[in-house]
Design a protein around this motif. Structure first.
Motif, PDB file in Angstrom:
ATOM      1  N   UNK A  43       0.834  -1.206   0.000  1.00 46.27           N
ATOM      2  CA  UNK A  43       0.000   0.000   0.000  1.00 46.27           C
ATOM      3  C   UNK A  43       0.869   1.256   0.000  1.00 46.27           C
ATOM      4  N   UNK A  44       1.954   1.229   0.765  1.00 48.37           N
ATOM      5  CA  UNK A  44       2.862   2.381   0.806  1.00 48.37           C
ATOM      6  C   UNK A  44       3.510   2.611  -0.551  1.00 48.37           C
ATOM      7  N   UNK A  45       3.835   1.530  -1.245  1.00 52.12           N
ATOM      8  CA  UNK A  45       4.419   1.655  -2.581  1.00 52.12           C
ATOM      9  C   UNK A  45       3.415   2.299  -3.533  1.00 52.12           C
ATOM     10  N   UNK A  46       2.151   1.875  -3.456  1.00 54.10           N
ATOM     11  CA  UNK A  46       1.126   2.476  -4.309  1.00 54.10           C
ATOM     12  C   UNK A  46       0.984   3.973  -4.011  1.00 54.10           C
ATOM     13  N   UNK A  47       1.059   4.332  -2.723  1.00 52.41           N
ATOM     14  CA  UNK A  47       0.960   5.739  -2.356  1.00 52.41           C
ATOM     15  C   UNK A  47       2.138   6.526  -2.938  1.00 52.41           C
ATOM     16  N   UNK A  48       3.339   5.986  -2.809  1.00 44.76           N
ATOM     17  CA  UNK A  48       4.517   6.658  -3.370  1.00 44.76           C
ATOM     18  C   UNK A  48       4.405   6.789  -4.883  1.00 44.76           C
ATOM     19  N   UNK A  49       3.898   5.748  -5.522  1.00 45.47           N
ATOM     20  CA  UNK A  49       3.706   5.799  -6.968  1.00 45.47           C
ATOM     21  C   UNK A  49       2.709   6.897  -7.331  1.00 45.47           C
ATOM     22  N   UNK A  50       1.620   6.979  -6.584  1.00 45.03           N
ATOM     23  CA  UNK A  50       0.640   8.030  -6.818  1.00 45.03           C
ATOM     24  C   UNK A  50       1.245   9.417  -6.674  1.00 45.03           C
ATOM     25  N   UNK A  51       2.079   9.594  -5.646  1.00 45.16           N
ATOM     26  CA  UNK A  51       2.744  10.887  -5.454  1.00 45.16           C
ATOM     27  C   UNK A  51       3.656  11.222  -6.625  1.00 45.16           C
ATOM     28  N   UNK A  52       4.409  10.235  -7.091  1.00 46.25           N
ATOM     29  CA  UNK A  52       5.324  10.466  -8.218  1.00 46.25           C
ATOM     30  C   UNK A  52       4.547  10.794  -9.493  1.00 46.25           C
ATOM     31  N   UNK A  53       3.461  10.066  -9.725  1.00 45.58           N
ATOM     32  CA  UNK A  53       2.645  10.333 -10.908  1.00 45.58           C
ATOM     33  C   UNK A  53       2.028  11.725 -10.841  1.00 45.58           C
ATOM     34  N   UNK A  54       1.610  12.142  -9.656  1.00 41.46           N
ATOM     35  CA  UNK A  54       1.045  13.483  -9.495  1.00 41.46           C
ATOM     36  C   UNK A  54       2.095  14.536  -9.847  1.00 41.46           C
ATOM     37  N   UNK A  55       3.313  14.325  -9.353  1.00 40.85           N
ATOM     38  CA  UNK A  55       4.391  15.277  -9.645  1.00 40.85           C
ATOM     39  C   UNK A  55       4.681  15.365 -11.141  1.00 40.85           C
TER      40      UNK A  55
END
Length: 70
Positions: free
Chosen positions: A21-33
């Protein structure tokens, strides 16, 4: 194997659902950036679903979508 694939499969393979779940959150943050907003939303929805499955009310969800800013 791509970095994203390794990042997503490693926690799953280690049977670490909170880590996944933490990896998905980090991925979401990177995609947002990267301004890939639809993909970021999808990644953060996956994060939320995973944390809800863990019944995690404090640990992961509190940081969910930390890059969702105006």
């Amino acid at each position: 194997m791509e970095v994203a694939e390794v990042a997503l499969t490693a926690p799953r393979d280690s049977l670490d659902p909170a880590g996944e779940a933490a990896v998905w959150n980090n991925l979401g943050n990177a995609l947002w950036d990267l301004r890939r907003y639809e993909e970021a939303e999808q990644a953060h929805r996956t994060t939320l679903t995973q944390y809800q499955a863990l019944d995690d009310h404090h640990g992961g969800v509190s940081g969910l979508g930390s890059s969702w800013r105006s």
